[in-house]
Structure formats: structure tokens, C-alpha cells
Design an enzyme around this catalytic site. Structure first.
Site, short mmCIF file in Angstrom:
data_model
loop_
_atom_site.label_atom_id
_atom_site.label_comp_id
_atom_site.label_asym_id
_atom_site.label_seq_id
_atom_site.Cartn_x
_atom_site.Cartn_y
_atom_site.Cartn_z
N CYS A 2 0.82 -1.21 0.00
CA CYS A 2 0.00 0.00 0.00
C CYS A 2 0.86 1.27 0.00
O CYS A 2 1.98 1.26 0.49
CB CYS A 2 -0.89 0.02 1.23
N ARG A 29 4.72 1.06 -6.05
CA ARG A 29 4.70 0.12 -4.93
C ARG A 29 3.76 -1.05 -5.20
O ARG A 29 3.82 -2.06 -4.49
CB ARG A 29 4.26 0.85 -3.65
N HIS A 505 19.16 -33.44 -14.72
CA HIS A 505 18.45 -34.31 -13.78
C HIS A 505 16.95 -34.05 -13.83
O HIS A 505 16.25 -34.29 -12.84
CB HIS A 505 18.96 -34.08 -12.35
#
Ligand code: M6R
Length: 613
Positions: A2, A29, A505
Site C-alpha cells: 500500500c 509500490r 536431472h
């Protein structure tokens, strides 16, 4: 997470426009809804909705508010879906207290049930909404507004950065902090701001105060007073000056912040090279005398730590363990010894998992916390015995780019200081390493000026592949992982950074004719084995793209395409390749996002500063 921006002024200015522009500067953000409240003539005016700021602004005219006081918020949903009703600000039953919040209230369910029993009506599913109701409850007990806030917050468990606007104190914004950042900006005598981060008020003022945990700020136009929430006593604080230039938080002609910040790397690295040697020395000495050394971080900061642990271990002659911050407590409970060191790496200095890890470690054992962050005054600096601020400057793009290379460079500076102190190599040899490290900004500058067309061509070639690998060995595994992270977050492609040796692998099962594999191949001690891995993929029809140094002869021959990293004669050293090779992968991510019509500055669901567990 926020974003909070509050403004209170005595000037006749369009308050809505100021609030909207301020909160827009915190878009990076990450968020999914937005809201603004202003106060004028004894009334509160609220507009809020889910969606991006521009979309909501189109619908609700977010620049149109009366008054001289407003708070704005962007919400990154945690408790409750990203809907209009869950958007902040939240209000009490009488609609005269409004609150915006960053953080999480952990005990909100129990408190909400109690408040409902006492007759409170809730409109949203959020944890935040209990705060105005709790304050209201305390007011009913006869406390004044400030004490009602203090008493209400004592009941809360969790973290919060809050801005509160209420008709009880119409000419005031109250800001409070516990584990979620709040900074105060001031134009003395004119206007005061509160925000979650500097860019929100950078074009308005460079004078700021940092609010510490359990402190309250009472903002009036051009004035601010600070209180200790535990004792209610006034705190004297000294204002500080932001050193960033105002245009540091602007795109400056670039289409996106991410691209601008990739290009800012040479300058950011040059500034970081000038970090005080005293600070570097303190880190080096503490690391040298420690029993066990751990390095930790999240996301990109963890991958910078992977590179850093290689570089430091080489000169330290001791093993350093890199542990993801969210796993640190789980892995080290019962194993942490006295006189150990934890190096915490975090761009924002606010990542809650990193902070929680170091706070736990500090409580559990007598050890030192050394942190590397890009954010002056961030929480991590408060929980550390020593900290170094990297000099990347503000990073607005959600994708960490210049901060990654500056983190690795800082760790490399510590490594070379350790080499000096240990005298494990002749001084001239150590000086050669310094020369190589100091050449990294120029290498990146040359790379960035000559390779855009090639990167775009590769992006086009890879266009139909929604999955491929970055493979590497040794120190470059961190580079591969960081490249994979960049592609995932900004270009929404599942590109995985993996160990080239481990790839046989399992992941090799994906390889068909034309399946792309990008090899990160600096000429270090893993080079010969990496060629072997490359051949395993090539012989199964894989399309090989390699990132190599200019003088590379062998890998080039076996590759369908190569990206060349400049390699100045005499002064190159592969131990610093995590710095010089990363821009190629950053550009690949950036242009892949552009190719697929995505906005690299606004990745879906992501937040620049992750303040929840
Ligand atoms: O601020 P921090 O360095 O502590 O953040 C850690 C991660 O959230 C961050 O690196 C994230 O992975 C970046 N957005 C990646 O580009």
C-alpha cells in the site's frame, strides 16, 4: 504494497491535484485500488474504487476535492478482495474518522467480533476498518482524539503505517508508525506531507523527518510535532535533506522506469564505488572475526546475495551460507551460534520477511547484523548493528535492476577489503581486482550502447516460446536465477534460471528441436564443464543462445546466437561477471515485456516493497 500520501497546506492550491499526483508517484509500490479523502467546512469528502489510478480518476475525478487537507491511499489487497468497498479510506460508524493503512492487523477478527457486539457496523472485509471503530470506542470513553488513537493502537497486534483525518481535529493529519514506513516532508510555514516513501513528495520538498516505530506525528500546515506513543512525551527530531535530485523519480525521456534504471547502472555503480571505505572496513572486520556467516534477502536481493557469497568466500577463506530470509528462522533455530554474522540485503530495507529474520536472529543469539540497503532511514537500518546504503538512487520500476548490480558491487567491495586485511594476495594482485571492479560501469555502458538491436532480435526469435531456461554454473547461477525472475515478473513468461549441471536431472526432458536455452558463460573455472552441459542440450536439438565475453572462442562455436559482454584487456575478471552480465538479461526481460504489450513498470499482482509475510 500500500501507498500513503497526506498533505496539509495553508495555500490556496487544488488539494485534489496535489493528492492525486502524490499518490501517483507511489504507483510503483503496486496496488489494486485507490482512494482519497479531503476535509472542508466540517465535512469529509471521500472518493475511492478498485482499479488503476488513471481508470478511477477518469470515473471519479480524483483531482477534484475541496479544502486544504487530504490523504490518499493505494491498496494492495490482503484481507478482502480488491473492491470499492474494501478500498481505503475506512471510516467509523459516525463517518467522522477516516483512516488509511499500510500493514496488517493480525488480531482484527477477534476485535471486529467484539466491536460488532458493541453495536458497530462494518462495511468492508478489511482488517483496517477496525481502527476507526476502535478510536470511536475510545472517544466514547471520554478520551481526547490523540489519546483515543494511542489507546486504540495499544490493542492492535501487527504492523501499521497510518494516516488519520478526522472532523474531531479538522486542521490536522495524524500519522503513526509501527513496522510500516512513514516519512514526513515539510515546507516550513507552508505545507506538511506524510508518505510511505520519498518519491511521493520529492517534487514538493526535500526536507524530511523519519517516523520511528511507536511514534506519532501531528501534522499542521507547515508544522509537525512528534510524540512517543508509549509515554505520550514530545520527541525533538532534526529534519534531514533528501539528496536525490527531483528528476530522480521522473522517467526523464525513457518510456519506462525499468529502462531508465537499466541505463542508470553505470552512474549508480560509479557512485556506489565511492561508498565510504570506513563503512566497508567495519563490515570486513566483523565478517573476518565471526564464527559463522550467513547472508540473506528476498527475490533479487537474495540473488545478489548468492553472487556476494561467492565473491566474499573467495577472499575470506570461510564458507558463507546464503539463506532465503523467510527460511532463516526455520533453518537456523538451534544452530545459530554466538559471534556469528548475518548480512541482510534489501533494496527497500522494508521487506518484512528480511526484517523478521534479523530481528529473530538478534533475539536468539549474541550476533551482529550487517545490512546493505538502498533506502536511507529504512527499518532494516534500525535493526542492524551496521549498515551500508548503496548509491543506486531511487528505483521506481518494480523490477530491481540498478539496485541489484549496486548490491553485488557493494558485496565485492567488502570482499576486496577482506582480501586486503588478510593479505592473502600480493597488494598488486588485489589492486588488479579493484581495477577490474572499477571497470564494471564502463563495461555496462559499452554493452548498453551497442546491443539493443541484437537483444530485440533475440526477443523476436524467442517470441513463440513461453518457457525456456537460463543455465549457468558456479557464481553465475545467481545471475541465471535473477534473469529468470526478471522475465517472470515483467514479461509474464515462465523462464527459469537453473544450475546447468542439475538441468540434466530433470529439466532436460523439456528439450525438443528448437527449444531455446540461454547459457551464461563467463570464462571462469566452470567454463569447461559448462561446455559439456551445453553440448548435452545441443545434441538434443536445443537452440543455444550464449552470453559470453567478447574474446570467447569455444562457446561461440557451439551457439546459435551469442550476446557479447565487453571485456577490456588486462583488467577483466570473471568474479565480477554477476555485475557485467546482468544488463543483458534485464534488457531481454524488458524487451520481451514490450514485445508482448505488457507494461514492465506495473507487473500484475506485484509490489515493490513487500511488507506482508
Ligand atoms: O526491497 P527488497 O530488496 O528487500 O525486496 C526483495 C524482493 O521483493 C525484490 O527483490 C523483488 O524480488 C524484486 N521486485 C525483483 O525485481
Amino acid at each position: 504494497m500500500c501507498g500513503i500520501f497526506g498533505v496539509i497546506t495553508n495555500q490556496d492550491i487544488p488539494i485534489g491535484k496535489i493528492a492525486l499526483e502524490g499518490i501517483k508517484r507511489l504507483e510503483y509500490r503496486g496496488y489494486d485500488s485507490v482512494g482519497i479523502v479531503s476535509q472542508h467546512d466540517g465535512k469529509l469528502f471521500i472518493k475511492k474504487d478498485a482499479g488503476k489510478i488513471d481508470e478511477v480518476h477518469k470515473k471519479l475525478k480524483l483531482d477534484d476535492f475541496p479544502g486544504k487537507i487530504a490523504i490518499a491511499h493505494t491498496r494492495w489487497a490482503t484481507h478482502g478482495a480488491p473492491t470499492k468497498i474494501n478500498s481505503h479510506p475506512h471510516t467509523n460508524c459516525s463517518n467522522n474518522i477516516t483512516v488509511v493503512h499500510n500493514g496488517i492487523i493480525e488480531n482484527f477478527m477477534t476485535l471486529k467480533e467484539e466491536l460488532i457486539q458493541r453495536g458497530h457496523n462494518f462495511k468492508s472485509d478489511t482488517d483496517t476498518e477496525i481502527i476507526p471503530h476502535l478510536i470511536e470506542e475510545k472517544m466514547k470513553e471520554g478520551l481526547d482524539f490523540k489519546d483515543s488513537i494511542i489507546e486504540a493502537l495499544k490493542i492492535l497486534k501487527g504492523s501499521y503505517g497510518l494516516a488519520i483525518l478526522s472532523l474531531y481535529v479538522p486542521d490536522t493529519i495524524i500519522a503513526v508508525r509501527k513496522e510500516s514506513p512513514i516519512i514526513i516532508g515539510i515546507e516550513p510555514g507552508v505545507a506538511t506531507y506524510c508518505a510511505s516513501d520519498f518519491p511521493a513528495f520529492l517534487p514538493l520538498t526535500k526536507t524530511y523527518y523519519i517516523l520511528e516505530d511507536c511514534e506519532m506525528a501531528i501534522l499542521k500546515a507547515g508544522e509537525v510535532e512528534f510524540f512517543d506513543m508509549n509515554t505520550s512525551e514530545i520527541i525533538e527530531k532534526k529534519s534531514q535533506q533528501i539528496e536525490w535530485s527531483i528528476n530522480a523519480a521522473e522517467k526523464g525521456g525513457y518510456k519506462h522506469f525499468m529502462l531508465k534504471e537499466i541505463y542508470e547502472q553505470p552512474e549508480a555503480l560509479k557512485r556506489t564505488l565511492k561508498i565510504s571505505n570506513e563503512d566497508i572496513k567495519i563490515f570486513a572486520q566483523i565478517i573476518l572475526s565471526a564464527n559463522d556467516i550467513y547472508i540473506t534477502g528476498a527475490g533479487t536481493s537474495l540473488f545478489a546475495s548468492l553472487a556476494g557469497k561467492f565473491i566474499i568466500s573467495k577472499f575470506l577463506g570461510k564458507y558463507i551460507q546464503a539463506i532465503e530470509c523467510s527460511e532463516l528462522k526455520g533453518q537456523l533455530t538451534n544452530f545459530l551460534r554466538d559471534n556469528s554474522v548475518i548480512i541482510a540485503v534489501s533494496q527497500s530495507g522494508e521487506t518484512i520477511d528480511t526484517i523478521e529474520a534479523i530481528r529473530w536472529a538478534k533475539k536468539a543469539q549474541n550476533l551482529k547484523i550487517l545490512s546493505i540497503t538502498n533506502a536511507v532511514g529504512s527499518s532494516i537500518t534500525r535493526y542492524s548493528d551496521h549498515f551500508i546504503i548503496t548509491q543506486a538512487g531511487p528505483e521506481i520500476g518494480v523490477a530491481a535492476t540498478k539496485t541489484y548490480s549496486c548490491q553485488v558491487l557493494t558485496l565485492a567491495l567488502i570482499a576486496l577489503e577482506i582480501a586486503k586485511l588478510r593479505k592473502i594476495e600480493p597488494e598488486s594482485e588485489i589492486q588488479n581486482y579493484y581495477k577490474a571492479l572499477k571497470s564494471t560501469p564502463q563495461i555496462i555502458e559499452n554493452f548498453l550502447s551497442n546491443n539493443i538491436n541484437l537483444i530485440r532480435k533475440i526477443v523476436k526469435d524467442l517470441e513463440k516460446h513461453s518457457s525456456y531456461f537460463f543455465l549457468a554454473r558456479g557464481i553465475s547461477i545467481g545471475t541465471a536465477k535473477e534473469g529468470g525472475l526478471k522475465l517472470k515478473e515483467v514479461a509474464c513468461r515462465f523462464i527459469e534460471g537453473y544450475s546447468a549441471a542439475s538441468a540434466k536431472h530433470g529439466p532436460i526432458a523439456l528439450v525438443r528441436k528448437g527449444y531455446p536455452i540461454v547459457f551464461i558463460a563467463p570464462p571462469d573455472e566452470t567454463y569447461v564443464r559448462l561446455i559439456g552441459n551445453l553440448m548435452e542440450f545441443k545434441s538434443r536439438g536445443g537452440k543455444i543462445i550464449s552470453i559470453v565475453v567478447e574474446s570467447d572462442k569455444k562457446i561461440r562455436v557451439h551457439s546459435d546466437m551469442t550476446i557479447d559482454i565487453p571485456q577490456p584487456a588486462d583488467i577483466y575478471h570473471s568474479i565480477f561477471s554477476p555485475i557485467t552480465f546482468i544488463p543483458a538479461l534485464q534488457l531481454l526481460a524488458y524487451y520481451t515485456a514490450i514485445f508482448h504489450g505488457l507494461d514492465p513498470d506495473k507487473p500484475l499482482n506485484l509490489s515493490k516493497t513487500v511488507t506482508v509475510h
